[in-house]
Design an enzyme around this catalytic site. Structure first.
Site, PDB file in Angstrom:
ATOM      1  N   TYR A 144       7.897 -12.575  11.430  1.00 41.06           N
ATOM      2  CA  TYR A 144       8.572 -11.277  11.328  1.00 41.06           C
ATOM      3  C   TYR A 144       9.641 -11.310  10.238  1.00 41.06           C
ATOM      4  O   TYR A 144       9.618 -10.515   9.294  1.00 41.06           O
ATOM      5  CB  TYR A 144       9.190 -10.946  12.689  1.00 41.06           C
TER       6      TYR A 144
ATOM      7  N   ASN B 297       0.831  -1.218   0.000  1.00 38.96           N
ATOM      8  CA  ASN B 297       0.000   0.000   0.000  1.00 38.96           C
ATOM      9  C   ASN B 297       0.860   1.260   0.000  1.00 38.96           C
ATOM     10  O   ASN B 297       0.601   2.203  -0.741  1.00 38.96           O
ATOM     11  CB  ASN B 297      -0.928   0.010   1.224  1.00 38.96           C
TER      12      ASN B 297
END
Ligand code: UDP
Length: 322
Positions: A150, A104
């Protein structure tokens, strides 16, 4: 006026960066979903006329409709839990922010022409087999373990950056940030210095995991932020991955002893089981940062820990815990 978007603005690095950029006459749009960031980190910023806070999740497509983000000049994409304690408690959100959130923000950079800095991590090297780690090393990462949400999502975020740089020419910079600490780090953060200093000051046992022979290299936040700002500023960093960290290496046991000595604490050092996949050695090569940015850290570990002790003492005293 330059418009700068900071995702993770309520976080440890994002809030410090915002605090530095506002006096430089920038308009800062801070975004955070407050999952691991704290409103308290921004308390002195919220009323500032050149700071706007958006409480939102950058992984959601709806962020793209926010008109405050129009005509951004620079995007620091720092949103993500960073402490193992936090990212392991929210693996899917961690994966989403580093992949969909990164996409995004890259899309925003593509449509606005903004430069984008992506906060990757030393965890991209996993449990490294090469020492020290330079940016050419492709890492030793486990997809099947508690750190994978992660490590691997940060790596995939880098892949998005690569594609947006090569296909669309977005001015992307990837910072692989090594262990960072400073005064202001939340006391329940769960990472080494936050734990050791809190434990030493309150007389609790200092919890060394494993035999304490694993190593880390610790960079004070002010140095890290200076490195990130230089990366944003310099065109030489476009399309580059650059390690941002302090190349001085310490064993965990050395850190425990240093904290004990600097606090004057009588807390005993105890040894607890080593968490799965805990990297054995970690130390950045910062030759590239020196060459492209003229950057290197200035603050020694001892001085940084002293500053952190002062801050933690004050906070514990305010809560009546000292
Ligand atoms: N560690 C420790 N005791 C603690 C917290 C951390 O011995 O209370 C060790 C941990 O096992 C690791 C190192 O300190 O080897 C750094 O851990 P941290 O969670 O700060 O960051 P990491 O580099 O592992 O993401």
């Amino acid at each position: 006026m330059k418009k700068i978007v900071i995702t993770g603005a309520a976080g440890f690095i994002g809030s410090r960066l915002a605090r530095q950029l506002i006096p430089e006459q920038c308009l800062v749009i801070g975004i955070d979903n407050l999952q691991s960031g704290l409103m308290a980190n921004m308390k002195d910023l919220l009323d500032h006329p050149r700071f706007k806070f958006i409480c939102a999740d950058v992984s959601s497509n709806s962020i793209m409709l926010r008109e405050e983000l129009d005509r951004a000049d620079e995007i620091y994409h720092l949103a993500s839990p960073a402490s193992p304690k936090f990212y392991q408690s929210m693996p899917f959100d961690t994966i989403a922010v580093n992949t969909l959130g990164t996409k995004n923000m890259l899309e925003l950079a593509r449509t606005t022409g903004a430069k984008l800095l992506y906060s990757s991590t030393s965890e991209a090297y996993g449990d490294p087999l090469v020492h020290p780690q330079d940016e050419q090393y492709s890492g030793n990462v486990n997809t099947w373990g508690p750190r994978a949400c992660y490590d691997e999502s940060k790596r995939l975020g880098e892949v998005f950056c690569y594609e947006y740089f090569t296909r669309f020419g977005v001015a992307v910079k990837v910072a692989r940030i090594f262990n960072t600490y400073s005064a202001g780090l939340r006391s329940d953060d769960g990472r080494i210095l936050s734990n050791f200093i809190s434990q030493a000051l309150t007389g609790l046992e200092i919890t060394v995991y494993g035999n304490g022979m694993q190593t880390r290299s610790f960079c004070y936040l002010d140095d890290t932020v200076a490195g990130l700002k230089l990366m944003m500023e310099k065109d030489a960093a476009n399309g580059e991955i650059i390690n941002i960290g302090n190349p001085k290496e310490y064993t965990v046991l050395e850190v425990a002893r240093l904290v004990k000595q600097l606090t004057g604490s009588a807390s005993p050092i105890v040894f607890l089981p080593l968490p799965k996949d805990d990297p054995k050695r970690r130390r950045p090569s910062i030759d590239k940062a020196k060459r492209l940015l003229g950057w290197q850290p200035q603050i020694e570990l001892e001085e940084g820990i002293e500053r952190m002790i002062k801050d933690y003492r004050q906070r514990l005293a305010e809560k009546g815990k000292l």
